[in-house]
Design an enzyme around this catalytic site. Structure first.
Site, PDB file in Angstrom:
ATOM      1  N   TYR A 107      62.746   4.643  61.658  1.00  0.00           N
ATOM      2  CA  TYR A 107      64.004   3.984  61.329  1.00  0.00           C
ATOM      3  C   TYR A 107      63.806   3.180  60.044  1.00  0.00           C
ATOM      4  O   TYR A 107      62.982   2.260  59.989  1.00  0.00           O
ATOM      5  CB  TYR A 107      64.464   3.062  62.449  1.00  0.00           C
ATOM      6  CG  TYR A 107      64.892   3.762  63.719  1.00  0.00           C
ATOM      7  CD1 TYR A 107      64.968   5.145  63.810  1.00  0.00           C
ATOM      8  CD2 TYR A 107      65.225   3.027  64.860  1.00  0.00           C
ATOM      9  CE1 TYR A 107      65.366   5.782  64.975  1.00  0.00           C
ATOM     10  CE2 TYR A 107      65.629   3.651  66.038  1.00  0.00           C
ATOM     11  CZ  TYR A 107      65.683   5.022  66.091  1.00  0.00           C
ATOM     12  OH  TYR A 107      66.073   5.642  67.254  1.00  0.00           O
TER      13      TYR A 107
ATOM     14  N   SER B 239      73.583   7.038  72.199  1.00  0.00           N
ATOM     15  CA  SER B 239      74.913   7.484  71.762  1.00  0.00           C
ATOM     16  C   SER B 239      75.917   7.507  72.908  1.00  0.00           C
ATOM     17  O   SER B 239      76.642   8.500  73.096  1.00  0.00           O
ATOM     18  CB  SER B 239      74.839   8.867  71.110  1.00  0.00           C
ATOM     19  OG  SER B 239      74.084   8.839  69.929  1.00  0.00           O
ATOM     20  N   PRO B 240      76.007   6.438  73.712  1.00  0.00           N
ATOM     21  CA  PRO B 240      76.931   6.444  74.857  1.00  0.00           C
ATOM     22  C   PRO B 240      78.396   6.454  74.449  1.00  0.00           C
ATOM     23  O   PRO B 240      79.257   6.726  75.285  1.00  0.00           O
ATOM     24  CB  PRO B 240      76.572   5.154  75.598  1.00  0.00           C
ATOM     25  CG  PRO B 240      76.030   4.248  74.535  1.00  0.00           C
ATOM     26  CD  PRO B 240      75.273   5.151  73.609  1.00  0.00           C
ATOM     27  N   LEU B 241      78.671   6.181  73.182  1.00  0.00           N
ATOM     28  CA  LEU B 241      80.051   6.210  72.694  1.00  0.00           C
ATOM     29  C   LEU B 241      80.350   7.489  71.915  1.00  0.00           C
ATOM     30  O   LEU B 241      81.279   7.531  71.109  1.00  0.00           O
ATOM     31  CB  LEU B 241      80.336   4.981  71.822  1.00  0.00           C
ATOM     32  CG  LEU B 241      80.246   3.641  72.565  1.00  0.00           C
ATOM     33  CD1 LEU B 241      80.422   2.479  71.595  1.00  0.00           C
ATOM     34  CD2 LEU B 241      81.291   3.571  73.673  1.00  0.00           C
TER      35      LEU B 241
ATOM     36  N   GLY C  78      80.522   7.298  68.215  1.00  0.00           N
ATOM     37  CA  GLY C  78      81.666   6.514  67.742  1.00  0.00           C
ATOM     38  C   GLY C  78      83.013   7.121  68.055  1.00  0.00           C
ATOM     39  O   GLY C  78      84.040   6.438  67.983  1.00  0.00           O
TER      40      GLY C  78
ATOM     41  N   LEU D 268      84.312   8.043  70.890  1.00  0.00           N
ATOM     42  CA  LEU D 268      84.946   7.539  72.107  1.00  0.00           C
ATOM     43  C   LEU D 268      85.549   6.147  71.951  1.00  0.00           C
ATOM     44  O   LEU D 268      86.199   5.648  72.873  1.00  0.00           O
ATOM     45  CB  LEU D 268      83.931   7.543  73.263  1.00  0.00           C
ATOM     46  CG  LEU D 268      83.519   8.936  73.739  1.00  0.00           C
ATOM     47  CD1 LEU D 268      82.350   8.857  74.713  1.00  0.00           C
ATOM     48  CD2 LEU D 268      84.695   9.668  74.384  1.00  0.00           C
TER      49      LEU D 268
ATOM     50  N   LYS E 242      88.750   5.651  67.396  1.00  0.00           N
ATOM     51  CA  LYS E 242      89.117   5.441  65.993  1.00  0.00           C
ATOM     52  C   LYS E 242      89.376   6.738  65.232  1.00  0.00           C
ATOM     53  O   LYS E 242      89.928   6.710  64.119  1.00  0.00           O
ATOM     54  CB  LYS E 242      88.056   4.620  65.273  1.00  0.00           C
ATOM     55  CG  LYS E 242      86.685   5.272  65.176  1.00  0.00           C
ATOM     56  CD  LYS E 242      85.701   4.293  64.541  1.00  0.00           C
ATOM     57  CE  LYS E 242      84.295   4.841  64.515  1.00  0.00           C
ATOM     58  NZ  LYS E 242      83.332   3.842  63.993  1.00  0.00           N
TER      59      LYS E 242
END
Length: 326
Positions: A53, A205-207, A210, A212, A215
C-alpha cells in the site's frame, strides 16, 4: 463497538476494521490521523494494511500515528506480504515472505504484528513452503496469528488441512476476501471452507467498491472512484443492470428503515455467518464516520431476507462457480 473472536482463535477484533489502502496515496497524514482517532473513539481496534500500500507508505504512516496519537497496545495491526508492486504476479516463497515481514516491522516501528497475511495464492510456490513461512513467523514472535487473502475454496481448504495435519503447526486464523451484496461468489466454496476450518472471514470491499452507497444510481460522479483513472476499472464491472436492481432494492430498504444504503449494505455484510469483521476503506474522515455510524443498526429479518433474495448469485451449470453480475 462489538469485539469478535477471529475464527477459532483467542484473538478478538472489532467487528468493523479500518483499511489503509488509500493512506499515503489519496489520504494524507492529517486525514489518516483523523480517521484513526475517529475509529478508535468508536471502539475500533483492527487496522488492516499491507507492504505494497503506497509502496510501504501506509505502514510507515501508521507507525507515525502509533508513535504520537494512538498507543500501539490499543490496536490489532494486520499486514500482508506476497504482492509484487506493479505486477499481477505474487511471490509467496519463504524467503520473500520473511524478508517482507522484516521490512514491514521496520516501517511499522514494532517488533510484531497481530495478524500477518499472505496477500494471494502463488501457484509457483509449493503451498507447504508458504505455510512454513507462517509457522516461522509465529514461532519467532514476529506475528501472533497468521492468515491468507484471496484464496479460493480449494486453496483455503488445502492450507487449513495442512496446518492441522501436524502438532505445532500454526492454524490459519483468518482469510480476507471481497464480500458484499454485489459479490457473493465466496458463498459457493470459499466461505463454507472457512466455516468448516474455523477460519474467520475479514470481508473487504463490503460496499461493493462504493457502488452500494447509491452514488452511481444516476451516473458516475466526477469526484468518485469510478471517474478516477487509477481505480475506475475496478468499479466498472459493478455498474450493470443487475447491480442497479440490487442498489434500488437497497435504497428502498434504507428508506423503510430511515437509514442510508451505505449503512444497510454494511450491516448486511457485518452480520453474515462467518464474518469476523468488515473492513472499511475511506479516503476521508467524514466518509469513515458515515460508515462507523452503522453500529446502531441491526437489520430486521424481513429486510435481510429481501436483500438476500434480490442479490442471490446465479449458479450456471455446468460452468464452475457463480456469476454475481449478469
Amino acid at each position: 463497538m462489538e469485539q469478535r473472536r477471529l475464527g477459532r482463535t483467542g484473538l478478538r477484533v472489532s467487528r468493523l476494521g479500518l483499511g489503509t489502502l488509500t493512506w499515503g496515496r489519496d489520504t494524507d497524514e492529517h486525514e489518516a490521523a483523523e480517521q484513526l482517532k475517529a475509529f478508535v473513539d468508536a471502539g475500533g481496534t483492527l487496522v488492516d494494511t499491507a507492504d505494497v500500500y503506497a509502496d510501504g507508505g501506509a505502514e510507515y504512516l501508521l507507525s507515525r500515528l502509533t508513535d504520537g496519537l494512538i498507543p500501539r497496545s490499543e490496536l490489532v495491526i494486520a499486514t500482508k506480504a506476497g504482492a509484487l508492486p506493479g505486477s499481477p504476479r505474487h511471490d509467496a516463497s519463504r524467503g520473500h515472505l520473511l524478508n517482507a515481514l522484516d521490512a514491514s516491522l521496520r516501517r511499522l516501528g514494532t517488533d510484531h504484528v497481530d495478524l500477518w497475511q499472505v496477500h494471494a495464492y502463488d501457484p509457483a510456490t509449493p503451498t507447504e513452503e508458504t505455510l512454513h513461512a507462517l509457522d516461522l513467523a509465529v514461532a519467532s514472535g514476529r506475528t501472533r496469528y497468521a492468515g491468507v487473502c484471496q484464496y479460493s475454496g480449494w486453496q483455503l481448504a488445502k492450507s487449513a488441512a495442512w496446518q492441522h495435519a501436524s502438532p505445532g503447526r500454526t492454524p490459519l486464523a483468518a482469510v480476507q476476501l471481497e464480500y458484499s451484496l454485489l459479490q457473493r461468489g465466496i458463498e459457493r466454496e470459499a466461505l463454507p471452507a472457512a466455516l468448516d476450518a474455523g477460519v474467520g472471514l475479514l470481508a473487504c470491499s463490503p460496499l461493493g467498491r462504493g457502488v452500494l452507497t447509491g452514488k452511481y444510481r444516476h451516473g458516475v460522479p466526477a469526484e468518485s472512484r469510478g471517474a478516477a483513472p487509477h481505480p475506475a476499472g475496478s468499479v466498472q464491472p459493478y455498474l450493470g443492470e443487475t447491480s442497479r436492481r440490487i442498489v434500488d432494492a437497497l435504497a428502498t430498504a434504507a428508506d423503510g428503515l430511515a437509514s442510508t444504503p451505505l449503512k444497510v449494505a454494511l450491516a448486511w455484510v457485518r452480520d453474515r455467518p462467518g464474518v469476523s469483521a468488515a473492513l472499511l476503506g475511506a479516503r476521508t474522515a467524514a466518509q469513515l464516520q458515515s460508515s462507523l455510524s452503522v453500529e446502531a443498526l441491526t437489520l430486521p429479518g424481513e429486510i435481510r431476507a429481501a436483500l438476500d433474495d434480490v442479490s442471490a448469485p446465479v449458479h450456471r451449470y455446468p460452468d464452475q462457480g457463480w456469476t454475481e453480475l449478469s
